[in-house]
Design a protein around this motif. Structure first.
Motif, PDB file in Angstrom:
ATOM      1  N   ARG A 176      25.134 -76.517 -44.690  1.00 42.52           N
ATOM      2  CA  ARG A 176      24.883 -75.097 -44.898  1.00 42.52           C
ATOM      3  C   ARG A 176      25.621 -74.264 -43.849  1.00 42.52           C
ATOM      4  O   ARG A 176      26.275 -73.267 -44.149  1.00 42.52           O
ATOM      5  N   LYS A 179      29.166 -74.170 -44.512  1.00 41.72           N
ATOM      6  CA  LYS A 179      29.472 -73.280 -45.621  1.00 41.72           C
ATOM      7  C   LYS A 179      29.595 -71.838 -45.115  1.00 41.72           C
ATOM      8  O   LYS A 179      30.518 -71.110 -45.498  1.00 41.72           O
ATOM      9  N   GLU A 180      28.672 -71.474 -44.214  1.00 44.71           N
ATOM     10  CA  GLU A 180      28.749 -70.130 -43.619  1.00 44.71           C
ATOM     11  C   GLU A 180      30.088 -69.941 -42.910  1.00 44.71           C
ATOM     12  O   GLU A 180      30.748 -68.916 -43.055  1.00 44.71           O
ATOM     13  N   HIS A 182      32.793 -71.474 -43.491  1.00 42.79           N
ATOM     14  CA  HIS A 182      33.875 -71.435 -44.479  1.00 42.79           C
ATOM     15  C   HIS A 182      33.971 -70.044 -45.112  1.00 42.79           C
ATOM     16  O   HIS A 182      35.057 -69.475 -45.222  1.00 42.79           O
ATOM     17  N   THR A 183      32.811 -69.498 -45.455  1.00 41.77           N
ATOM     18  CA  THR A 183      32.812 -68.165 -46.081  1.00 41.77           C
ATOM     19  C   THR A 183      33.365 -67.136 -45.110  1.00 41.77           C
ATOM     20  O   THR A 183      34.077 -66.205 -45.510  1.00 41.77           O
ATOM     21  N   ALA A 184      33.051 -67.313 -43.820  1.00 40.16           N
ATOM     22  CA  ALA A 184      33.532 -66.358 -42.828  1.00 40.16           C
ATOM     23  C   ALA A 184      34.984 -66.614 -42.446  1.00 40.16           C
ATOM     24  O   ALA A 184      35.558 -65.897 -41.630  1.00 40.16           O
ATOM     25  N   GLY A 185      35.561 -67.667 -43.020  1.00 40.70           N
ATOM     26  CA  GLY A 185      36.971 -67.943 -42.765  1.00 40.70           C
ATOM     27  C   GLY A 185      37.248 -68.624 -41.434  1.00 40.70           C
ATOM     28  O   GLY A 185      38.372 -68.624 -40.957  1.00 40.70           O
ATOM     29  N   LYS A 189      40.119 -74.599 -45.630  1.00 47.02           N
ATOM     30  CA  LYS A 189      39.645 -75.116 -46.922  1.00 47.02           C
ATOM     31  C   LYS A 189      39.541 -76.638 -46.871  1.00 47.02           C
ATOM     32  O   LYS A 189      38.597 -77.228 -47.387  1.00 47.02           O
ATOM     33  N   TRP A 192      36.469 -77.859 -44.969  1.00 49.95           N
ATOM     34  CA  TRP A 192      35.280 -77.655 -45.786  1.00 49.95           C
ATOM     35  C   TRP A 192      35.222 -78.681 -46.907  1.00 49.95           C
ATOM     36  O   TRP A 192      34.180 -79.294 -47.168  1.00 49.95           O
ATOM     37  N   GLN A 278      31.046 -73.171 -34.095  1.00 48.00           N
ATOM     38  CA  GLN A 278      30.412 -72.064 -34.806  1.00 48.00           C
ATOM     39  C   GLN A 278      29.359 -71.387 -33.929  1.00 48.00           C
ATOM     40  O   GLN A 278      29.303 -70.175 -33.823  1.00 48.00           O
TER      41      GLN A 278
END
Ligand SMILES: [Zn+2]
Ligand SMILES: [Zn+2]
Length: 635
Positions: A176, A179-180, A182-185, A189, A192, A278
């Motif tokens: 999870r 994923k955060e 990844h969404t925040a860049g 890719k 992830w 992170q």
């Protein structure tokens, strides 16, 4: 033969299951054993195989001699014991993986609860086994025993499902967070995708294994309750339904052991590192926009972009002793001597960091930041970096090759495709004329001729930790010596793949140097993957005791103000001492564990390179074989 309860079908099924389990065990035996986890997985696969073998024996002898013969009963007991043992072992393997993930992430993932659930489940499962074995010894199973069997099985299944749920939760927490990111860049890719497929493999495999285990448990209970059916011709076909889940369970579990334990340490460590990054990213981003801060960050990014290629390092090394520092002796001159007598004189005209000259101005962000101590032999520093490029964990052989045959080493590096890999080494990447070139101390006495090297008279302005302009915290904005932690953070933000290379000297002095320890601790904190190269594994145990007594309060540095500044940044020194021990000694994620654990491909490459080294040495210098083996490579 009148008493046969099992059809030939059952025998064929259990036999194929056994062959499968044997294949998995042999494959693991051939591949694994490089890490404790893989050894344990091999043991587990072996137990599953023995379980399937005893089932084969069981169905064979029950066909020939009947269910109640003594031989059949021995196989009954054996299969029960191995079945239980392999089930417990599977659970232990799962917990090892969670604990590795927990250690590398540095936060609890519920391992404690998982442990408790599995202990209780083991107790109820053992009850099941006892009831089953008892029922097998009976010709007719009474109804109360069937009830007890059914309820023990029910409780065990529920507990086992809870265990599975907890494990899935443990794997989902990091996923999870990733994923955060990844969404925040923050992560690529590819990273992830790798994390997702790892998670899918772990969770999917666990679910498959749980389902088949619960099914096969059920069918054992069902079959035991059906014991009476053995006496009845019509009941015989029922046993196909019993044997099929057992077969499925053997196939599923041994396959899971193979795939889920593959190289589980490394992906977990990588995930853990990404997560630590992170966690600490927020802290790094929090900077105000004042002019001084901007200047500070400009300096940080300027410093970061001074990486040089391995190729340029080798060409510097080859000319050492012939074009400059003519008395250079590789087995006595330290990095500090080379800085004083080669790098400083060579960079005097330009006054900039020598890396810029080495690269003809084409420096770049490094692929790896090198942590090393200046008291280490310069040759060993270069050897450690080459060992990194070659994928070796020890550098003693590379040191020898540097002495005897740099050209051969260069061709090996060219073949490895890593000769363009870029590194950041303070000796080359900091402009020595902006700080230390004019001050010589007793430590700088040349170990060969015993004289102090001449001080540099370049006259370039010097800039130390407190030279103006200073920022709000009193830190000099233009100084190149006080920005290593910011620089690491800066590079880690830009480059996902940045790694720290720790080149440890043969006496392990590195771990007593304040700068080095601060760099190691900082890279750990912001989650940069760390690789350690040591000279020779054989001497490791001799220094282990010393490493265990490390105290950050006792670290040294050539400039006392550095020690003060480094210590001031550490609020809780005891915590850091404890953390250092984990960092070095942790069984799964520690630097020494990394050094000991090699996955199979790495091992093969290692062997190939060693063979090549030995061939080169034998070919060119006729060194006898037993001398070549002196470094005690342990696999
Ligand atoms: Zn350095
Ligand atoms: Zn100078």
């Amino acid at each position: 033969a009148e008493m046969t309860s099992e059809s030939p079908w059952a025998f064929v099924l259990t036999a194929t299951g056994s062959i499968w389990a044997a294949g998995v065990t042999l494959l693991l035996l051939a591949r694994g054993r490089s890490s404790p986890h893989l050894r344990s997985a091999t043991g587990c696969a072996l137990t599953i195989w023995l379980y399937s073998l005893s089932m084969v024996g069981d169905s064979l002898f029950s066909c020939r001699l009947g269910n109640l013969s003594q031989v059949t009963q021995i196989f009954d007991y054996l299969s029960a014991v191995f079945c239980f043992a392999s089930w417990v072992w599977m659970a232990v393997l799962v917990m090892t993986r969670i604990s590795a993930l927990e250690a590398s992430m540095g936060q609890p993932l519920g391992l404690q609860e998982v442990r408790w659930v599995i202990v209780v489940t083991a107790v109820t499962a053992a009850l099941c086994v006892i009831f089953v074995l008892y029922s097998w010894s009976l010709v007719f199973v009474p109804l109360p025993l069937i009830y007890m069997l059914a309820s023990a099985y029910g409780v065990t299944s529920v507990l086992y499902l809870i265990f599975t749920g907890l494990v899935i939760r443990a794997f989902c927490i990091p996923l999870r967070l990733l994923k955060e990111m990844h969404t925040a860049g923050y992560i690529s890719k590819e990273t992830w995708a790798a994390a997702v497929s790892l998670g899918q493999l772990q969770i999917g495999g666990l679910l498959a294994s749980t389902t088949t285990t619960v099914l096969s448990g059920g069918s054992i209970i069902f079959g035991s309750s059906l014991q009476f059916a053995k006496l009845d011709e019509s009941g015989r076909d029922m046993f196909t339904f019993v044997d099929f889940p057992l077969w499925l369970d053997i196939i599923a579990n041994s396959t899971c052991v193979l795939f889920l334990t593959g190289a589980v340490h490394m992906p977990n460590a990588v995930l853990g590192n990404a997560l630590a990054r992170q966690r600490n990213r927020a802290a790094m981003l929090g900077s105000s926009g004042s002019v001084l801060d901007r200047q500070w960050h400009e300096k940080v990014s300027e410093l970061a972009e001074r990486g040089f290629t391995l190729e340029s390092l080798l060409s510097f090394y080859k000319r050492l002793g012939t074009d400059y520092m003519l008395h250079y002796k590789s087995d006595v001159h330290r990095t500090s001597d080379v800085v004083r007598q080669a790098i400083i004189p060579l960079s005097r005209p330009s006054g900039v960091a020598y890396a810029v000259t080495m690269m003809n101005g084409a420096c770049s962000l490094p692929d790896a930041m090198v942590t090393h101590n200046w008291g280490n032999l310069f040759r060993d520093l270069v050897a450690g970096i080459c060992a990194d490029a070659l994928g070796l964990s020890e550098y003693a052989l590379v040191s020898e090759l540097l002495d005897r045959d740099v050209v051969a080493l260069e061709s090996m590096l060219a073949n490895s495709g890593k000769i363009q890999k870029t590194y950041w080494v303070c000796a080359f990447c900091i402009a020595q004329h902006s700080c230390i070139c004019h001050s010589i101390s007793a430590r700088d006495v040349d170990p060969v001729h015993g004289m102090e090297p001449p001080t540099c008279d370049c006259g370039w302005p010097k800039c130390f930790n407190d030279t103006p302009e200073v920022d709000a915290l009193g830190r000099s904005v233009h100084c190149e010596l006080n920005k290593f932690d910011d620089m690491m953070g800066h590079i880690a933000r830009i480059d996902d793949q940045i790694e720290q290379l720790i080149v440890v000297d043969s006496k392990f002095d590195l771990f007593t140097r304040a700068w080095c320890v601060a760099e190691v601790a900082e890279a750990f904190r912001i989650g940069i993957p760390q690789k350690m190269k040591i000279k020779c594994g054989q001497v490791l145990h001799a220094f282990e005791e010393r490493l265990r007594l490390l105290k950050v309060q006792e670290m040294e540095a050539s400039r006392p103000e550095d020690v003060a500044e480094i210590l001031a940044k550490i609020p809780d020194k005891d915590a850091l001492n404890a953390q250092l021990q984990t960092l070095i000694f942790d069984e799964n994620t520690g630097l020494l564990a990394q050094w000991r654990i090699l996955d199979s491909t790495e091992q093969l490459r290692h062997f190939g390179l060693l063979a090549r080294f030995q061939w080169l040495r034998g070919q060119r210098y006729q060194i006898p074989f037993d001398k070549i083996c002196c470094h005690g490579y342990t696999f």
